[in-house]
Scaffold this motif. Structure first.
Motif, mmCIF file in Angstrom:
data_model
loop_
_atom_site.group_PDB
_atom_site.id
_atom_site.type_symbol
_atom_site.label_atom_id
_atom_site.label_comp_id
_atom_site.label_asym_id
_atom_site.label_seq_id
_atom_site.Cartn_x
_atom_site.Cartn_y
_atom_site.Cartn_z
ATOM 1 N N GLU A 1 49.800 44.318 72.700
ATOM 2 C CA GLU A 1 49.053 43.850 71.521
ATOM 3 C C GLU A 1 47.802 44.680 71.241
ATOM 4 O O GLU A 1 47.427 44.863 70.092
ATOM 5 C CB GLU A 1 48.699 42.368 71.682
ATOM 6 C CG GLU A 1 47.834 42.071 72.912
ATOM 7 C CD GLU A 1 47.411 40.628 72.993
ATOM 8 O OE1 GLU A 1 48.272 39.764 72.828
ATOM 9 O OE2 GLU A 1 46.207 40.377 73.217
ATOM 10 N N TYR B 1 38.192 50.316 72.018
ATOM 11 C CA TYR B 1 38.884 49.247 72.737
ATOM 12 C C TYR B 1 39.328 49.672 74.139
ATOM 13 O O TYR B 1 40.352 49.203 74.654
ATOM 14 C CB TYR B 1 40.068 48.741 71.908
ATOM 15 C CG TYR B 1 39.593 48.056 70.642
ATOM 16 C CD1 TYR B 1 38.939 46.835 70.696
ATOM 17 C CD2 TYR B 1 39.777 48.649 69.404
ATOM 18 C CE1 TYR B 1 38.466 46.227 69.547
ATOM 19 C CE2 TYR B 1 39.310 48.045 68.242
ATOM 20 C CZ TYR B 1 38.657 46.839 68.326
ATOM 21 O OH TYR B 1 38.193 46.232 67.189
ATOM 22 N N GLU C 1 34.922 41.869 70.269
ATOM 23 C CA GLU C 1 35.468 42.081 68.942
ATOM 24 C C GLU C 1 34.763 41.190 67.930
ATOM 25 O O GLU C 1 34.511 40.018 68.180
ATOM 26 C CB GLU C 1 36.958 41.728 68.980
ATOM 27 C CG GLU C 1 37.727 42.394 67.885
ATOM 28 C CD GLU C 1 39.199 42.115 68.049
ATOM 29 O OE1 GLU C 1 39.930 42.432 67.118
ATOM 30 O OE2 GLU C 1 39.602 41.575 69.074
ATOM 31 N N TYR D 1 37.846 44.125 74.661
ATOM 32 C CA TYR D 1 38.947 43.593 73.854
ATOM 33 C C TYR D 1 39.154 42.118 74.168
ATOM 34 O O TYR D 1 39.221 41.737 75.344
ATOM 35 C CB TYR D 1 40.234 44.394 74.146
ATOM 36 C CG TYR D 1 41.465 43.809 73.521
ATOM 37 C CD1 TYR D 1 41.604 43.786 72.130
ATOM 38 C CD2 TYR D 1 42.471 43.256 74.290
ATOM 39 C CE1 TYR D 1 42.718 43.234 71.541
ATOM 40 C CE2 TYR D 1 43.599 42.704 73.704
ATOM 41 C CZ TYR D 1 43.717 42.704 72.334
ATOM 42 O OH TYR D 1 44.818 42.147 71.740
ATOM 43 N N ASP D 2 39.219 41.315 73.125
ATOM 44 C CA ASP D 2 39.509 39.891 73.302
ATOM 45 C C ASP D 2 41.010 39.678 73.136
ATOM 46 O O ASP D 2 41.563 40.019 72.086
ATOM 47 C CB ASP D 2 38.761 39.060 72.261
ATOM 48 C CG ASP D 2 37.257 39.101 72.499
ATOM 49 O OD1 ASP D 2 36.864 39.342 73.655
ATOM 50 O OD2 ASP D 2 36.489 38.908 71.547
ATOM 51 N N PRO D 3 41.662 39.113 74.146
ATOM 52 C CA PRO D 3 43.123 38.965 74.058
ATOM 53 C C PRO D 3 43.532 37.913 73.029
ATOM 54 O O PRO D 3 42.729 37.061 72.644
ATOM 55 C CB PRO D 3 43.504 38.521 75.468
ATOM 56 C CG PRO D 3 42.298 37.829 75.974
ATOM 57 C CD PRO D 3 41.136 38.537 75.375
ATOM 58 N N SER D 4 44.791 37.996 72.623
ATOM 59 C CA SER D 4 45.331 36.965 71.736
ATOM 60 C C SER D 4 45.428 35.656 72.517
ATOM 61 O O SER D 4 45.373 35.648 73.755
ATOM 62 C CB SER D 4 46.712 37.377 71.240
ATOM 63 O OG SER D 4 47.622 37.376 72.329
ATOM 64 N N LEU E 1 48.314 35.792 75.038
ATOM 65 C CA LEU E 1 48.035 36.556 76.263
ATOM 66 C C LEU E 1 47.026 35.820 77.143
ATOM 67 O O LEU E 1 47.163 35.810 78.370
ATOM 68 C CB LEU E 1 47.515 37.956 75.893
ATOM 69 C CG LEU E 1 47.182 38.884 77.064
ATOM 70 C CD1 LEU E 1 48.374 39.073 77.999
ATOM 71 C CD2 LEU E 1 46.698 40.229 76.550
#
Lengths: 167, 75
Positions: free
Chosen positions: A68, A157, B2, B44-47, B50
């Motif tokens: 993702e 990122y 994010e 990064y911030d996961p979904s 996830l």
């Protein structure tokens, strides 16, 4: 119902990256050959086959190469590229439109007619070679833009971050 | 981080508790090692999917692994 499943060979991630390099080199060689033989179809078919080969090879990679976060990086880079590209394309098209409308409008005569009636240069076929080079230049510009944005977002990122677990 | 949202996580702590490498956790939840590293570093911030996968892998609730710092308003 017929179900098509992919059962090709599997490979490591680095092998896949190596394959990309080999395919790129082969494509350059075929491009040169295509120019020498004056056969544009050769490079066109070779390019499509190269893309299909890499697509199939990518499906056979054992390790995870896309998730993702990488999809998000790709999406952001693609969107920014599109935003810049449409402005550049539109500006060029505006320039072309101004040139076109600066001349007398109307279609060219279907038949040349008597030689003395029309200047010979007005009846020449469009210069496809020049158009192809402009198209290729714009495409290269898009690729450079995409790579630039991709590097920016990949860095943002954490694509190349390292820590104590790094090999 | 994010969109400027202060999201923290305790993945590194849970990994240490379970004696797990980033690579092993990444393989377990189906992402790359760089993604686990980016989450740990707060880049990064996961979904949600996830985040749930990671939390469930450690047998913890999502709030125990991921912490959301509510921004305080200065009056």
């Amino acid at each position: 119902m017929l179900k098509i499943t992919y059962s090709g060979c599997t490979m490591k991630r680095n092998t896949f990256y190596l394959l990309i390099g080999i395919v790129a080199l082969v494509e350059v060689g075929i491009f040169w050959l295509s120019v020498r033989l004056e056969a544009p179809l050769l490079i066109q078919i070779a390019f499509i086959l190269g893309v299909i080969l890499l697509y199939l090879a990518r499906r056979g990679v054992e390790e995870t190469i896309e998730d993702e976060r990488t999809v998000m990086i790709t999406q952001k880079a693609a969107l920014r590229t599109l935003e810049v590209s449409w402005v550049i394309f539109f500006v060029l098209s505006l320039g072309s439109a101004v040139i076109a409308f600066s001349r007398p409008l109307g279609l060219r005569p279907p038949r040349p007619g008597p030689q003395e009636m029309f200047p010979t240069e007005a009846l020449e076929l469009p210069v496809f070679g020049g158009f192809a080079i402009i198209q290729m230049t714009l495409l290269c510009l898009m690729i450079f833009l995409y790579v630039g944005f991709r590097v920016y977002y990949a860095r943002k990122y954490g694509e190349w971050d390292t820590d104590e677990e790094q090999d | 981080m994010e969109n400027g949202i202060p999201m923290k996580n305790r993945i590194k702590v849970y990994r240490a508790m379970h004696d797990l490498t980033q690579e092993a956790l990444a393989n377990a939840v189906g992402v790359t090692r760089q993604t686990i590293l980016a989450i740990e570093k707060g880049k990064y911030d996961p979904s949600l999917e996830l985040a749930f996968k990671i939390a469930r892998y450690f047998g913890a609730s999502i709030e125990e692994v991921f912490l959301y710092d509510e921004p305080t308003e200065d009056l």
